[in-house]
Design an enzyme around this catalytic site. Structure first.
Site, PDB file in Angstrom:
ATOM      1  N   ASP A  88      -7.863  -5.373  -0.084  1.00 18.93           N
ATOM      2  CA  ASP A  88      -8.345  -6.200  -1.190  1.00 18.93           C
ATOM      3  C   ASP A  88      -7.984  -7.674  -1.071  1.00 18.93           C
ATOM      4  OD1 ASP A  88      -9.526  -4.162  -2.843  1.00 18.93           O
ATOM      5  OD2 ASP A  88      -7.495  -3.374  -2.990  1.00 18.93           O
ATOM      6  N   HIS A 141       0.854  -1.185   0.000  1.00 21.24           N
ATOM      7  CA  HIS A 141       0.000   0.000   0.000  1.00 21.24           C
ATOM      8  C   HIS A 141       0.884   1.226   0.000  1.00 21.24           C
ATOM      9  CE1 HIS A 141      -3.078   2.875   1.285  1.00 21.24           C
ATOM     10  NE2 HIS A 141      -3.914   2.009   0.773  1.00 21.24           N
TER      11      HIS A 141
HETATM   12  C1  LIG Z   1      -0.455  -0.698  -3.926  1.00 21.23           C
HETATM   13  C2  LIG Z   1       0.850  -0.459  -4.681  1.00 21.23           C
HETATM   14  C3  LIG Z   1       0.491   0.105  -6.082  1.00 21.23           C
HETATM   15  C4  LIG Z   1       1.658   0.580  -3.899  1.00 21.23           C
HETATM   16  O1  LIG Z   1       2.818   0.795  -4.613  1.00 21.23           O
HETATM   17  P1  LIG Z   1       3.991   1.753  -4.142  1.00 21.23           P
HETATM   18  O2  LIG Z   1       3.762   2.311  -2.787  1.00 21.23           O
HETATM   19  O3  LIG Z   1       4.174   2.726  -5.251  1.00 21.23           O
HETATM   20  O4  LIG Z   1       5.206   0.789  -4.031  1.00 21.23           O
HETATM   21  P2  LIG Z   1       6.293   0.551  -5.144  1.00 21.23           P
HETATM   22  O5  LIG Z   1       5.635   0.190  -6.435  1.00 21.23           O
HETATM   23  O6  LIG Z   1       7.225   1.718  -5.127  1.00 21.23           O
HETATM   24  O7  LIG Z   1       7.031  -0.732  -4.602  1.00 21.23           O
HETATM   25  C5  LIG Z   1       8.102  -0.698  -3.646  1.00 21.23           C
HETATM   26  C6  LIG Z   1       8.836  -2.017  -3.766  1.00 21.23           C
HETATM   27  O8  LIG Z   1       7.979  -3.086  -3.339  1.00 21.23           O
HETATM   28  C7  LIG Z   1       7.717  -3.977  -4.424  1.00 21.23           C
HETATM   29  N1  LIG Z   1       6.274  -4.260  -4.392  1.00 21.23           N
HETATM   30  C8  LIG Z   1       5.269  -3.411  -4.094  1.00 21.23           C
HETATM   31  N2  LIG Z   1       4.106  -4.053  -4.083  1.00 21.23           N
HETATM   32  C9  LIG Z   1       4.379  -5.334  -4.373  1.00 21.23           C
HETATM   33  C10 LIG Z   1       3.570  -6.488  -4.503  1.00 21.23           C
HETATM   34  N3  LIG Z   1       2.253  -6.430  -4.319  1.00 21.23           N
HETATM   35  N4  LIG Z   1       4.177  -7.661  -4.814  1.00 21.23           N
HETATM   36  C11 LIG Z   1       5.516  -7.705  -4.982  1.00 21.23           C
HETATM   37  N5  LIG Z   1       6.330  -6.660  -4.869  1.00 21.23           N
HETATM   38  C12 LIG Z   1       5.767  -5.476  -4.566  1.00 21.23           C
HETATM   39  C13 LIG Z   1       8.097  -3.227  -5.687  1.00 21.23           C
HETATM   40  O9  LIG Z   1       8.468  -4.098  -6.721  1.00 21.23           O
HETATM   41  C14 LIG Z   1       9.246  -2.392  -5.181  1.00 21.23           C
HETATM   42  O10 LIG Z   1      10.382  -3.221  -5.082  1.00 21.23           O
HETATM   43  P3  LIG Z   1      11.841  -2.623  -5.451  1.00 21.23           P
HETATM   44  O11 LIG Z   1      12.090  -1.563  -4.420  1.00 21.23           O
HETATM   45  O12 LIG Z   1      12.736  -3.797  -5.364  1.00 21.23           O
HETATM   46  O13 LIG Z   1      11.700  -2.054  -6.837  1.00 21.23           O
HETATM   47  C15 LIG Z   1       1.674  -1.764  -4.830  1.00 21.23           C
HETATM   48  O14 LIG Z   1       2.052  -2.249  -3.558  1.00 21.23           O
HETATM   49  C16 LIG Z   1       0.941  -2.840  -5.617  1.00 21.23           C
HETATM   50  O15 LIG Z   1       1.016  -2.832  -6.870  1.00 21.23           O
HETATM   51  N6  LIG Z   1       0.228  -3.758  -4.935  1.00 21.23           N
HETATM   52  C17 LIG Z   1      -0.514  -4.773  -5.619  1.00 21.23           C
HETATM   53  C18 LIG Z   1      -1.823  -4.199  -6.099  1.00 21.23           C
HETATM   54  C19 LIG Z   1      -2.793  -3.969  -4.947  1.00 21.23           C
HETATM   55  O16 LIG Z   1      -2.994  -4.825  -4.092  1.00 21.23           O
HETATM   56  N7  LIG Z   1      -3.437  -2.776  -4.960  1.00 21.23           N
HETATM   57  C20 LIG Z   1      -4.470  -2.421  -3.990  1.00 21.23           C
HETATM   58  C21 LIG Z   1      -4.024  -1.271  -3.141  1.00 21.23           C
HETATM   59  S1  LIG Z   1      -5.195  -0.980  -1.847  1.00 21.23           S
END
Ligand SMILES: CC(C)(COP(=O)(O)OP(=O)(O)OC[C@H]1O[C@@H](n2cnc3c(N)ncnc32)[C@H](O)[C@@H]1OP(=O)(O)O)[C@@H](O)C(=O)NCCC(=O)NCCS
Length: 323
Positions: A256, A200
């Protein structure tokens, strides 16, 4: 509450409009289009400077979203639309519009009504997330609230936002059994895909909403029987919470991860999950919109753009290009 109950009906033309969608239309696309279309049924909604008028549109939208959502579902099922039943509460009425067949009155199990109520409340508002930001950004142009909320529905449609619980279900189904979890986790760690329902932007520890949803899961499964995917989800959570990759990145289950399992227990197809989210989020979007339009300092959204590209690129003037 009385006001909301008495505005659940939509104009009959909305019905014909919704019947015009293809048989396989995604219900979220139908919801997005039909809530936007409501702006044409209530042209006075453009008068956003008038407090009474704003209140009226807010009541209408909160009341009608379940009707539009339920009808989007019925359309995909090829079933006739069910009109609202004003004797029922908000959530019980929604369930009636979704599932009523030939019985005179549809009365859902109280435990299911309560669980869905909890889910709606949990989804009501969540700061400046992508869809709320979309509503505020579009609303800042002083457009009517139906158009602004349609933008919110559009933003919520995406898999990184409201579409995540649908993605969780697809992921669990693809994993198929507990034995396949280690391979799946290896793939996630190698960057092949994400563990949906984890992580998140704001919560860098266990999403507090996920805890409440886990409890609602138990209540629903008491009525419907346990969803076999629950076992895979629980094992996946256990493994991920102990794995260094997820621990280091502070990736925990979000709202979710379990909500999709509950929705599936209601026998909603995955395409409907985001519609449920949108119905729950509507009061939050509208509260944010109201706050925005009442803020005297609010200006039209206009993020600053700073060019960071190359400033020394050579180019051939247009006049010389085709000679
Ligand atoms: C929610 C979300 C978009 C937040 O993203 P964010 O805060 O921008 O985090 P980042 O994309 O910068 O990710 C940070 C690191 O964690 C990893 N990461 C983040 N979410 C991940 C996941 N669900 N599975 C695997 N790796 C994940 C990224 O690859 C990144 O790794 P790195 O530093 O080695 O590159 C992301 O966690 C995600 O895509 N989750 C899955 C979708 C989801 O459940 N969405 C509902 C949100 S309520």
């Amino acid at each position: 509450m009385h006001e909301i109950t008495y505005h659940t009906f939509v104009h009959e033309n909305v019905k014909s409009f919704m019947e015009g969608f293809r048989y396989d239309a995604h219900p979220m696309g139908m919801l997005m289009a039909s809530v936007g279309a409501l702006s044409t049924f209530y042209p006075d909604a453009r008068n956003i400077a008038d407090a009474e008028n704003r209140h009226m549109q807010i009541v209408r939208m909160i009341a009608k979203m379940p009707t539009l959502g339920a009808w989007s579902y019925r359309h995909a099922q090829g079933k006739p639309f069910v009109y609202p039943d004003n004797d029922l509460g908000y959530t019980a009425n929604f369930l009636s519009m979704l599932f009523k067949m030939s019985e005179r009155k549809f009365e859902a199990d109280e435990r299911l009504v309560k669980a869905l109520d909890v889910l709606f409340i949990l989804h009501a508002d969540h700061e400046q997330n992508c869809s709320t930001n979309a509503v505020r950004s579009v609303g800042s142009s002083q457009v009517d609230p139906y158009s602004a909320v349609a933008a919110g529905v559009a933003a919520l449609f995406g898999p990184l936002h409201g579409g995540a619980n649908e993605a969780v279900l697809r992921m669990l189904r693809r994993i198929g059994s507990k034995d396949n979890i280690p391979d799946f986790i290896t793939g996630v760690k190698e960057g092949n895909e994400r563990l949906m329902g984890f992580g998140h932007r704001v919560y860098k520890n266990y999403d507090p909403r996920a805890k409440i949803i886990k409890k609602a899961c138990d209540d629903v499964f008491e009525v419907t029987g346990v969803n076999p995917l629950l076992e895979i989800a629980q094992e996946l959570e256990k493994i991920a919470l102990e794995d260094e990759y997820f621990v280091k990145r502070k990736l925990y289950p979000n709202v979710d991860f379990y909500s999709g399992l509950i929705y599936e227990a209601f026998q909603f197809p995955p395409e409907m999950f985001t519609v449920l989210f949108a119905i729950g989020r509507t009061p939050g979007w509208l509260a944010q919109w109201l706050e925005l339009v009442q803020d005297k300092e609010q200006k039209i959204a206009r993020p600053k753009q700073i060019y960071t590209g190359d400033r020394t690129l050579d180019f051939t003037p247009a006049s010389e290009r085709w000679s």
